[in-house]
Design a protein around this motif. Structure first.
Motif, PDB file in Angstrom:
ATOM      1  N   LEU A 139       1.608  34.078   9.393  1.00 30.55           N
ATOM      2  CA  LEU A 139       0.745  33.890   8.222  1.00 30.55           C
ATOM      3  C   LEU A 139       1.259  34.692   7.026  1.00 30.55           C
ATOM      4  CD1 LEU A 139      -2.776  33.931   9.870  1.00 30.55           C
ATOM      5  CD2 LEU A 139      -1.756  32.016   8.606  1.00 30.55           C
ATOM      6  N   LYS A 140       1.647  35.933   7.277  1.00 34.23           N
ATOM      7  CA  LYS A 140       2.146  36.801   6.202  1.00 34.23           C
ATOM      8  C   LYS A 140       3.404  36.197   5.560  1.00 34.23           C
ATOM      9  CE  LYS A 140       3.533  41.571   5.361  1.00 34.23           C
ATOM     10  NZ  LYS A 140       3.755  42.882   5.979  1.00 34.23           N
ATOM     11  N   ALA A 141       4.313  35.688   6.390  1.00 35.55           N
ATOM     12  CA  ALA A 141       5.534  35.076   5.861  1.00 35.55           C
ATOM     13  C   ALA A 141       5.206  33.839   5.043  1.00 35.55           C
ATOM     14  CB  ALA A 141       6.480  34.715   7.012  1.00 35.55           C
ATOM     15  N   CYS A 142       4.285  33.026   5.515  1.00 35.56           N
ATOM     16  CA  CYS A 142       3.888  31.808   4.810  1.00 35.56           C
ATOM     17  C   CYS A 142       3.167  32.132   3.509  1.00 35.56           C
ATOM     18  CB  CYS A 142       2.991  30.966   5.717  1.00 35.56           C
ATOM     19  SG  CYS A 142       2.451  29.399   4.992  1.00 35.56           S
ATOM     20  N   GLU A 143       2.288  33.097   3.533  1.00 40.17           N
ATOM     21  CA  GLU A 143       1.449  33.394   2.378  1.00 40.17           C
ATOM     22  C   GLU A 143       2.181  34.151   1.270  1.00 40.17           C
ATOM     23  OE1 GLU A 143      -2.022  35.064   4.270  1.00 40.17           O
ATOM     24  OE2 GLU A 143      -2.820  33.049   4.661  1.00 40.17           O
ATOM     25  N   ARG A 144       3.438  34.545   1.513  1.00 41.46           N
ATOM     26  CA  ARG A 144       4.235  35.143   0.439  1.00 41.46           C
ATOM     27  C   ARG A 144       4.406  34.174  -0.720  1.00 41.46           C
ATOM     28  NH1 ARG A 144       9.339  37.609   3.472  1.00 41.46           N
ATOM     29  NH2 ARG A 144       8.948  35.736   4.638  1.00 41.46           N
ATOM     30  N   SER A 145       4.226  32.891  -0.456  1.00 40.47           N
ATOM     31  CA  SER A 145       4.341  31.868  -1.501  1.00 40.47           C
ATOM     32  C   SER A 145       3.106  31.821  -2.386  1.00 40.47           C
ATOM     33  CB  SER A 145       4.538  30.496  -0.851  1.00 40.47           C
ATOM     34  OG  SER A 145       3.338  30.128  -0.163  1.00 40.47           O
ATOM     35  N   GLY A 146       2.042  32.521  -1.990  1.00 39.85           N
ATOM     36  CA  GLY A 146       0.801  32.498  -2.746  1.00 39.85           C
ATOM     37  C   GLY A 146      -0.172  31.439  -2.263  1.00 39.85           C
ATOM     38  N   SER A 147       0.190  30.712  -1.220  1.00 41.86           N
ATOM     39  CA  SER A 147      -0.655  29.648  -0.685  1.00 41.86           C
ATOM     40  C   SER A 147      -1.569  30.171   0.407  1.00 41.86           C
ATOM     41  CB  SER A 147       0.200  28.550  -0.060  1.00 41.86           C
ATOM     42  OG  SER A 147       1.083  28.020  -0.982  1.00 41.86           O
ATOM     43  N   GLN A 148      -2.631  29.432   0.650  1.00 43.13           N
ATOM     44  CA  GLN A 148      -3.461  29.661   1.830  1.00 43.13           C
ATOM     45  C   GLN A 148      -2.755  28.957   2.983  1.00 43.13           C
ATOM     46  OE1 GLN A 148      -5.781  31.628   2.347  1.00 43.13           O
ATOM     47  NE2 GLN A 148      -7.538  31.353   1.023  1.00 43.13           N
ATOM     48  N   CYS A 149      -2.537  29.656   4.078  1.00 40.56           N
ATOM     49  CA  CYS A 149      -1.825  29.087   5.221  1.00 40.56           C
ATOM     50  C   CYS A 149      -2.701  29.134   6.457  1.00 40.56           C
ATOM     51  CB  CYS A 149      -0.545  29.866   5.475  1.00 40.56           C
ATOM     52  SG  CYS A 149       0.617  29.805   4.087  1.00 40.56           S
ATOM     53  N   LYS A 150      -2.405  28.234   7.370  1.00 43.79           N
ATOM     54  CA  LYS A 150      -3.111  28.186   8.646  1.00 43.79           C
ATOM     55  C   LYS A 150      -2.102  28.106   9.776  1.00 43.79           C
ATOM     56  CE  LYS A 150      -7.311  26.015   7.003  1.00 43.79           C
ATOM     57  NZ  LYS A 150      -8.256  24.943   7.167  1.00 43.79           N
ATOM     58  N   ILE A 151      -2.474  28.655  10.915  1.00 50.34           N
ATOM     59  CA  ILE A 151      -1.624  28.549  12.091  1.00 50.34           C
ATOM     60  C   ILE A 151      -1.656  27.098  12.561  1.00 50.34           C
ATOM     61  CG2 ILE A 151      -1.319  29.230  14.524  1.00 50.34           C
ATOM     62  CD1 ILE A 151      -0.561  31.405  12.482  1.00 50.34           C
ATOM     63  N   ARG A 152      -0.482  26.507  12.673  1.00 46.64           N
ATOM     64  CA  ARG A 152      -0.376  25.124  13.124  1.00 46.64           C
ATOM     65  C   ARG A 152      -0.054  25.076  14.603  1.00 46.64           C
ATOM     66  NH1 ARG A 152       0.905  20.312  10.273  1.00 46.64           N
ATOM     67  NH2 ARG A 152      -0.126  21.364   8.556  1.00 46.64           N
ATOM     68  N   GLU A 153       0.701  26.071  15.093  1.00 45.14           N
ATOM     69  CA  GLU A 153       1.087  26.086  16.502  1.00 45.14           C
ATOM     70  C   GLU A 153       1.360  27.504  16.936  1.00 45.14           C
ATOM     71  OE1 GLU A 153       1.148  24.996  19.901  1.00 45.14           O
ATOM     72  OE2 GLU A 153       1.372  23.209  18.660  1.00 45.14           O
ATOM     73  N   TRP A 154       1.054  27.816  18.165  1.00 45.93           N
ATOM     74  CA  TRP A 154       1.442  29.085  18.770  1.00 45.93           C
ATOM     75  C   TRP A 154       1.795  28.794  20.220  1.00 45.93           C
ATOM     76  CZ3 TRP A 154      -1.002  30.749  23.118  1.00 45.93           C
ATOM     77  CH2 TRP A 154      -2.236  30.182  23.403  1.00 45.93           C
ATOM     78  N   VAL A 155       2.618  29.655  20.778  1.00 43.18           N
ATOM     79  CA  VAL A 155       3.015  29.497  22.170  1.00 43.18           C
ATOM     80  C   VAL A 155       3.369  30.888  22.702  1.00 43.18           C
ATOM     81  CG1 VAL A 155       5.417  28.958  21.635  1.00 43.18           C
ATOM     82  CG2 VAL A 155       4.443  28.207  23.796  1.00 43.18           C
ATOM     83  N   CYS A 156       2.998  31.143  23.920  1.00 48.79           N
ATOM     84  CA  CYS A 156       3.355  32.397  24.591  1.00 48.79           C
ATOM     85  C   CYS A 156       4.041  32.062  25.902  1.00 48.79           C
ATOM     86  CB  CYS A 156       2.111  33.251  24.867  1.00 48.79           C
ATOM     87  SG  CYS A 156       1.298  33.862  23.391  1.00 48.79           S
ATOM     88  N   THR A 157       5.067  32.839  26.252  1.00 51.41           N
ATOM     89  CA  THR A 157       5.752  32.613  27.517  1.00 51.41           C
ATOM     90  C   THR A 157       5.046  33.344  28.626  1.00 51.41           C
ATOM     91  OG1 THR A 157       7.222  34.482  27.115  1.00 51.41           O
ATOM     92  CG2 THR A 157       8.005  32.305  26.441  1.00 51.41           C
TER      93      THR A 157
END
Length: 157
Positions: A139-157
């Motif tokens: 989210l932090k990496a995405c929101e550097r653009s100034g946009s509102q971001c949402k998690i689209r996918e996550w995965v854990c091994t």
């Protein structure tokens, strides 16, 4: 197939730098080849920014296997420019240190934003020890653009 390997290698560069975003796709540097005896349980997330398609895979014995299958899933979802944006691993056994310096991050996440003024939606991907931490970093990496971001996918091994 050579193009897919080159794209996958570029995707790996983002994992090593920890700096992800749509603008970073312009780099031509390649990540170093992985050692043949990497240990762990591997996972990967692939993403196609122009059409916001993605694919993921977890549970692979080899890094390349996880990357290849994540790319295949992204392409199957009609992604036109799929690249691997996150690859990570979990310990198979607690003494799995293979001395590569590649961390054992158990979870990865992909965040995508909406910005009507941009041709490509902002996005970010990252991995960490926990799902919550991976999601926060993406989210932090995405929101550097100034946009509102949402998690689209996550995965854990």
């Amino acid at each position: 197939m050579k193009l897919r390997s080159a794209i996958a290698a570029i995707g790996m560069l983002f994992v090593y730098t920890g700096q992800l975003g749509a603008a970073d796709l312009l780099t031509t540097e390649q990540a170093p080849a992985p050692p043949p005896d990497e240990r762990g349980i591997w996972a990967a997330i692939a993403y196609s920014a122009p059409d916001e398609r993605y694919g993921f895979f977890w549970g692979a014995d080899k890094r390349q296997e996880a990357m290849d299958i994540a790319l295949k899933h992204c392409e199957r979802d009609k992604g036109n420019k799929c690249i691997v944006v996150s690859v990570f691993r979990n310990h198979r056994h607690w003494d799995d240190d293979d001395n590569t310096g590649f961390p054992y991050n158990h979870c990865g996440a992909l965040a995508i934003g909406k910005d009507e003024n941009k041709r490509v939606a902002p996005w970010g991907a990252n991995s960490a020890s926990t799902r919550r931490e991976a999601e926060n970093l993406a989210l932090k990496a995405c929101e550097r653009s100034g946009s509102q971001c949402k998690i689209r996918e996550w995965v854990c091994t």
